[in-house]
Design an enzyme around this catalytic site. Structure first.
Site, PDB file in Angstrom:
ATOM      1  N   GLU A  16      44.143  45.714  44.490  1.00  0.00           N
ATOM      2  CA  GLU A  16      43.876  45.104  43.179  1.00  0.00           C
ATOM      3  C   GLU A  16      42.481  45.460  42.684  1.00  0.00           C
ATOM      4  OE1 GLU A  16      45.855  43.819  41.130  1.00  0.00           O
ATOM      5  OE2 GLU A  16      47.602  43.594  42.414  1.00  0.00           O
ATOM      6  N   TYR A  99      41.662  36.764  38.165  1.00  0.00           N
ATOM      7  CA  TYR A  99      42.845  37.630  38.259  1.00  0.00           C
ATOM      8  C   TYR A  99      43.084  38.065  39.716  1.00  0.00           C
ATOM      9  CZ  TYR A  99      45.658  41.698  38.570  1.00  0.00           C
ATOM     10  OH  TYR A  99      46.634  42.566  38.991  1.00  0.00           O
ATOM     11  N   ASP A 117      46.318  39.934  33.584  1.00  0.00           N
ATOM     12  CA  ASP A 117      45.611  41.206  33.381  1.00  0.00           C
ATOM     13  C   ASP A 117      45.944  41.692  31.969  1.00  0.00           C
ATOM     14  OD1 ASP A 117      48.188  42.129  33.514  1.00  0.00           O
ATOM     15  OD2 ASP A 117      47.776  43.735  34.946  1.00  0.00           O
TER      16      ASP A 117
END
Ligand code: SF4
Length: 342
Positions: A16, A99, A117
Site C-alpha cells: 500500500e 487510508y 483513496d
C-alpha cells in the site's frame, strides 16, 4: 498482484505504501525485490537506510521509504515486531495515514475499517452525486462516513478492494462504463447524467518550472574522481546522493548559479566548464530542467554546509549510491562519455 497472495500485515503495508502515487505495473518488480531482500519487519528494521533507499531507487517519493524504515524500527521496539491492528497504534507510525491503516486493518486483519483513496472517492462522489469539491475537509469527512457505512462487516478487505477496482476499471475518471456498472441502479450521478462533472474539484494552480544547475566537480589531483553529495535527511529526496547544485535565482546565468550553490552547500570554489547534458523532470508540485556542467575544483575542502555528506567517487563507485532519477540520468550520460574517452 503478488501482494494479494498471502496478504499478511507486512505485505499489505509495504504494497500500500508503494502504491501511493504509483501505478501497479511500476510497483510489481519493486515489491518482489523488496520482499526478497526484506522478508520481515525485523529484516527491514535491521537494514541500513541507504540500502532501503537503494532498493527504492526510481520509485520516487522517497520519504515513503524513510518512513517505512523508521516505522519498522518502531514496530520492533514498541510492538515486539508485530504490526498492530489497532487504528491508533497504526496511525502513530510514520507514513501511515488513515487510508493505509484502513487497508491494513481490513485486508490483513479482516476488521471492518473503511478506506478512501482516489478511486473510492470518485465512486462515492458519483454514487451520492456530491456537489462540493472533494478536496474540502467537509467533503472528505462525508466520504469517510459513507465508506464506513458501506463497508461489509463480514468481508471488509474484499469489499474495499472491490470498491477500489470498481473505481479503477469501471468508474474511471473519464468515460465511466455506466451501462456495465454493477452499482448503476444506486448511482445518483448516473440517474441525473452528472457523472462527467463528478467529482467536483478545486481548479489546479499552475505548476512552477525551475531551471536547476548541477556540477560534475572533478578532483584536482585525481582526474577519475568527481564529487557527489548527500541531500539532507529531512526534506525532498532526503538521504539520496546527487551531483551538487541548485535552483537558478533571478538575474543569474546557470554557471553563476552553480558557482554560488557549490560555495553555499559545500564551501568550494569551482570553475564551470562545458555542459554535459540537460534532464527534464516533473515532480508532483513543480517541474525542473536540470543542466549538468563539468566543473574544475579550484579551492576549499568540501564541507557539509548544506548537505549531509560528500564523497569523491569514480563513475563505477557512484553507481552503488542511491540517487534520484535525474541524477541517475546524469550519471548514465557521464558513464557513456567516460567510456568513449578511454
Ligand atoms: Fe460510476 Fe457510472 Fe457506476 Fe455511477 S454508474 S458508479 S458513475 S460507473
Amino acid at each position: 498482484m503478488p501482494w494479494r497472495e498471502h496478504p499478511s500485515p507486512y505485505r499489505v503495508w509495504v504494497s500500500e505504501v508503494m502504491l501511493q502515487q504509483t501505478q501497479v505495473a511500476t510497483v510489481r518488480p519493486y515489491f518482489d525485490r523488496f520482499m526478497a531482500r526484506f522478508p520481515t519487519v525485523q529484516a527491514l528494521a535491521e537494514a541500513p537506510l541507504e540500502e532501503v533507499l537503494k532498493l527504492w531507487e526510481g520509485l520516487g517519493y522517497y520519504r515513503r521509504a524513510r518512513h517505512l524504515h523508521q516505522a519498522a524500527k518502531l514496530i520492533v521496539t514498541k510492538h515486539h515486531g508485530a504490526i498492530p491492528s489497532d487504528e491508533k497504534a497504526l496511525l502513530a507510525l510514520p507514513g501511515i495515514g488513515r487510508y493505509t491503516a484502513g487497508a491494513i486493518r481490513s485486508i490483513a486483519f479482516n476488521i471492518p475499517a473503511p478506506i478512501l483513496d482516489g478511486n473510492v472517492k470518485r465512486v462515492l462522489a458519483r454514487l451520492d452525486d456530491i456537489e462540493t469539491p472533494i478536496e474540502r475537509a467537509e467533503t472528505e469527512r462525508q466520504l469517510w462516513a459513507r465508506a464506513a457505512e458501506l463497508v461489509d462487516p463480514d468481508q471488509p478487505g474484499l469489499f474495499n478492494q472491490a470498491l477500489m477496482e470498481l473505481g479503477s476499471l469501471v468508474c474511471r475518471p473519464t468515460q465511466p462504463a455506466c451501462p456495465h456498472c454493477p452499482v448503476s441502479t444506486f448511482c445518483q450521478a448516473y440517474a441525473r447524467g452528472t457523472q462527467a462533472q463528478r467529482p467536483v474539484r478545486v481548479p489546479r494552480k499552475r505548476i512552477p518550472h525551475y531551471q536547476v544547475a548541477a556540477g560534475i566537480v572533478w578532483h584536482r589531483a585525481d582526474p577519475d574522481r568527481f564529487l557527489i553529495a548527500q541531500r539532507p535527511a529531512e526534506g525532498m529526496l532526503g538521504g539520496l546522493w546527487e551531483f551538487p547544485g541548485g535552483k537558478q535565482e533571478p538575474g543569474e546565468s546557470l554557471p553563476q548559479t552553480l558557482t554560488r550553490e557549490l560555495m553555499e552547500e559545500l564551501g568550494i570554489q569551482v570553475e564551470v566548464g562545458e555542459k554535459l547534458t540537460v534532464v527534464k523532470h516533473a515532480f508532483s508540485h513543480f517541474r525542473i530542467t536540470l543542466h549538468a556542467f563539468h566543473a574544475r575544483h579550484r579551492a576549499g575542502e568540501p564541507q557539509p554546509l548544506g548537505v549531509d555528506d560528500w564523497r569523491w567517487v569514480t563513475v563505477e563507485e557512484a553507481d552503488a549510491f542511491p540517487m534520484a532519477k535525474t541524477d541517475r540520468a546524469i550519471l548514465a550520460k557521464l558513464t557513456d562519455s567516460v567510456k568513449r574517452n578511454t
